[in-house]
Design a protein around this motif. Structure first.
Motif, PDB file in Angstrom:
ATOM      1  N   ASP B 224       0.857  -1.194   0.000  1.00 33.70           N
ATOM      2  CA  ASP B 224       0.000   0.000   0.000  1.00 33.70           C
ATOM      3  C   ASP B 224       0.884   1.232   0.000  1.00 33.70           C
ATOM      4  O   ASP B 224       1.248   1.763   1.044  1.00 33.70           O
ATOM      5  CB  ASP B 224      -0.905  -0.033   1.238  1.00 33.70           C
ATOM      6  N   ILE B 225       1.249   1.664  -1.185  1.00 33.12           N
ATOM      7  CA  ILE B 225       2.225   2.747  -1.321  1.00 33.12           C
ATOM      8  C   ILE B 225       1.705   4.045  -0.725  1.00 33.12           C
ATOM      9  O   ILE B 225       2.470   4.855  -0.222  1.00 33.12           O
ATOM     10  CB  ILE B 225       2.634   2.925  -2.804  1.00 33.12           C
ATOM     11  N   ASN B 226       0.381   4.232  -0.756  1.00 32.90           N
ATOM     12  CA  ASN B 226      -0.174   5.461  -0.195  1.00 32.90           C
ATOM     13  C   ASN B 226      -0.042   5.490   1.325  1.00 32.90           C
ATOM     14  O   ASN B 226       0.175   6.537   1.922  1.00 32.90           O
ATOM     15  CB  ASN B 226      -1.643   5.615  -0.592  1.00 32.90           C
ATOM     16  N   GLN B 227      -0.178   4.331   1.948  1.00 29.55           N
ATOM     17  CA  GLN B 227       0.023   4.287   3.397  1.00 29.55           C
ATOM     18  C   GLN B 227       1.471   4.622   3.740  1.00 29.55           C
ATOM     19  O   GLN B 227       1.755   5.400   4.653  1.00 29.55           O
ATOM     20  CB  GLN B 227      -0.331   2.908   3.955  1.00 29.55           C
ATOM     21  N   VAL B 228       2.394   4.069   2.967  1.00 29.25           N
ATOM     22  CA  VAL B 228       3.819   4.358   3.196  1.00 29.25           C
ATOM     23  C   VAL B 228       4.064   5.867   3.098  1.00 29.25           C
ATOM     24  O   VAL B 228       4.677   6.472   3.971  1.00 29.25           O
ATOM     25  CB  VAL B 228       4.706   3.591   2.189  1.00 29.25           C
ATOM     26  N   GLY B 229       3.539   6.457   2.016  1.00 30.73           N
ATOM     27  CA  GLY B 229       3.733   7.899   1.826  1.00 30.73           C
ATOM     28  C   GLY B 229       3.096   8.694   2.944  1.00 30.73           C
ATOM     29  O   GLY B 229       3.699   9.639   3.482  1.00 30.73           O
ATOM     30  N   MET B 230       1.907   8.275   3.337  1.00 32.44           N
ATOM     31  CA  MET B 230       1.191   9.008   4.383  1.00 32.44           C
ATOM     32  C   MET B 230       1.943   8.945   5.708  1.00 32.44           C
ATOM     33  O   MET B 230       2.132   9.956   6.381  1.00 32.44           O
ATOM     34  CB  MET B 230      -0.216   8.405   4.518  1.00 32.44           C
ATOM     35  N   VAL B 231       2.404   7.743   6.063  1.00 35.11           N
ATOM     36  CA  VAL B 231       3.128   7.608   7.343  1.00 35.11           C
ATOM     37  C   VAL B 231       4.413   8.438   7.314  1.00 35.11           C
ATOM     38  O   VAL B 231       4.764   9.099   8.294  1.00 35.11           O
ATOM     39  CB  VAL B 231       3.423   6.124   7.655  1.00 35.11           C
TER      40      VAL B 231
END
Ligand code: ATP
Ligand code: MG
Lengths: 257, 262
Positions: B224-231
């Motif tokens: 989940d690349i968006n979760q990585v970016g968000m974190v």
């Protein structure tokens, strides 16, 4: 308290030149001593040695018969630079020394008020150090030293940053404190007029290496007035001793004539 | 005059970030949909990051992760400060011993804290203590260095004045040396906190089952690349927030009081 310097010499580490050479001097209890001499001749060095902030390379210094081995509140120093603590206000700076030597809060309060009023800084007592001028810093430092009410006061050009009028007033105050308390005062100055006004004994230092060139006794009656004929003649007399040595003093004197 | 200036500055800053996010969205769109440089799921996009944020917030996972990370960072930092202050004072009291260990300290300081993770896991297992160990190792040296160098920076005149006013050693420390070093110590602690925060993230990625670092790692596991970016963004923002609202505020207050800040 008496101060005795015997054959005191000082050579700073890393310098070849002797800064002070073979200084011998007796300062009696309750004497007012002024030291004059050209810039860099070792006046502050001499004061530091008496204060115990520095040790002589040879010779000894004793206060009341005991050799000086370190600084202490019996010899309060007013440094050439005001050296206040920037995190404290004016009055906190003034009270700090009294706190060190365990003076009660009430007495601290009383003395701080007395001396801050004397130097006209009572209204500025809660100012920070960076909010006051150079001359005000010097006056704060003066109040801090006087508050300690020590037997010996070592002062390094305490009025150098002040205007003529303030200087005159503080000279008078200092003389009356001195005559009331019988302190011993060691006072460095660039002004011969100041030395003649204040001192019992004037020490003329020469440069390179710093030695005592002349000790002039000053018996003029007090209170002294700078316009008196005796005052002027002693001043001229003294000026002739220091003329060759003290370029800076000479210049100051002629400038203010 | 000054006030309108700061408002104008803020508007400019805000505008910059709005444009930046727009640019990010544009790049994402071009890369994924127009040129086909990458697969849509391989590059984070503002919208996806926002959804991920809302999603994790709703589940409460993000808040818990933040709290865990903060707790660990605070604990590690506190341990570093206590031990670091003692060691730093020791070093400045005994300069000979100090000079001997100083190269070691700067060596450790330059070591990326992730290097401590294998040790930590071997010694403490996959437990809280191994994370704390990494955080402490990552931040303690800058505390030691800060204490030592702040004592060195005290003008000798401060000490001379105190001595001639009759200060004993206790008074000298309490009323002169400690207040004198305070601003430098705070700026040292500020640096130590940022080291602690970084070390924590390395440790959490490797050895945690909860926390921001772990969320980063689980984002990777779930691809989940968006979760990585968000974190990542959350980590950055929290780092900035603590630096600005805690350390910078204290530091500026101290400096302003001393007239060392215009
Ligand atoms: N810590 C030091 N190390 C080396 N040399 C020093 C040190 N302190 C003073 N000196 C030297 O000793 C000499 C005397 O200095 P000192 O400060 O005593 O002069 P001074 O008579 O007080 O001068 P001024 O009237 O300008 O204040 C100078 O040449 C100075 O360079
Ligand atoms: Mg001097």
């Amino acid at each position: 308290m008496s101060i005795i310097l015997s054959n005191v010499s000082k050579t700073f580490d890393g310098t070849k030149r002797e800064t002070l050479s073979d200084i011998s001097l007796n300062i009696e209890d309750g004497e007012f001593i002024c030291v004059v001499g050209p810039s860099g001749c070792g006046k502050s060095t001499m004061l530091n040695l008496i204060a115990g902030l520095d040790r002589p390379t040879s010779g000894t210094i004793s206060v009341d018969g005991r050799e000086v081995t370190g600084p202490g509140a019996d010899r309060v120093v007013m440094f050439q630079e005001a050296a206040l603590y920037p995190w404290l206000t004016v009055i906190q700076n003034v009270r700090l020394g009294m706190k060190f030597i365990g003076i009660s809060n009430d007495e601290q309060e009383r003395r701080a008020m007395h001396y801050l009023k004397m130097v006209h800084l009572w209204d500025f007592k809660d100012y920070s150090v960076h909010e006051i001028s150079g001359g005000m810093k010097q006056r704060t430092s003066l109040a801090r030293s006087l508050c300690m009410e020590s037997d010996i006061l070592l002062m390094d050009e305490p009025f150098s940053a002040l205007d003529k009028q303030t200087t005159n007033k503080l000279r008078e105050e200092l003389t009356s404190i001195w005559s009331e308390t019988g302190k011993t005062i060691f006072f460095i100055t660039h002004s011969i007029e100041e030395a003649v006004y204040l001192a019992d004994k004037i020490i003329v230092l020469s440069d390179n290496p710093g030695t005592i060139k002349k000790v002039v006794e000053n018996d003029l009656p007090r209170p002294r007035h700078i316009e008196d004929a005796d005052f002027i003649s002693l001043r001229k007399n003294l000026l002739s001793y220091v003329r060759k040595e003290v370029d800076k003093v000479e210049k100051d004197e002629y400038d203010t004539k | 005059m000054k006030k309108t200036n700061t408002i104008r500055n803020r508007i400019w800053v805000l505008l910059f970030y709005v444009v930046l996010i727009g640019f990010w969205q544009l790049i994402y769109y071009l890369g994924a949909n127009v040129f086909g440089w990458w697969k849509p799921y391989a590059f984070p996009n503002p919208q996806g990051v926002a959804y991920s944020f809302v999603g994790l917030m709703e589940e409460g996972k993000l808040v818990i992760a933040i709290l865990y990370s903060f707790k660990r960072c605070l604990m590690g930092f506190a341990i570093s400060v206590v031990i670091g202050v003692i060691l730093g004072m020791f070093i400045s009291f005994f300069p000979k011993a100090g000079n001997a260990v100083k190269p070691l300290i700067s060596g450790i300081q330059s070591l990326p804290s992730v290097c401590w993770v294998p040790f930590a896991i071997l010694w403490f297992g996959l437990k809280e203590s191994s994370i704390l160990f990494v955080v402490v190792m990552g931040s303690i040296c800058s505390v030691i260095v800060a204490i030592d160098s702040s004592f060195k920076s005290v003008p000798p005149m401060y000490i001379k004045v105190a001595r001639t006013l009759g200060a004993d050693n206790v008074s000298l420390y309490r009323y002169v040396l400690l207040p004198a070093i305070l601003p430098m110590v705070v700026s040292g602690l500020r640096q130590a906190w940022s080291f602690a925060w970084r070390a924590l993230m390395s440790a959490e990625v490797m050895a945690a089952t909860i926390g921001l670092g772990f969320s980063l790692q689980s984002g990777r596991d779930m691809a989940d690349i968006n979760q990585v970016g968000m974190v990542m963004i959350v980590i950055i923002l929290l780092g900035i927030a603590v630096d600005k609202f805690v350390f910078s505020t204290i530091e500026n207050k101290l400096l302003r009081k001393r007239g060392m800040l215009v």
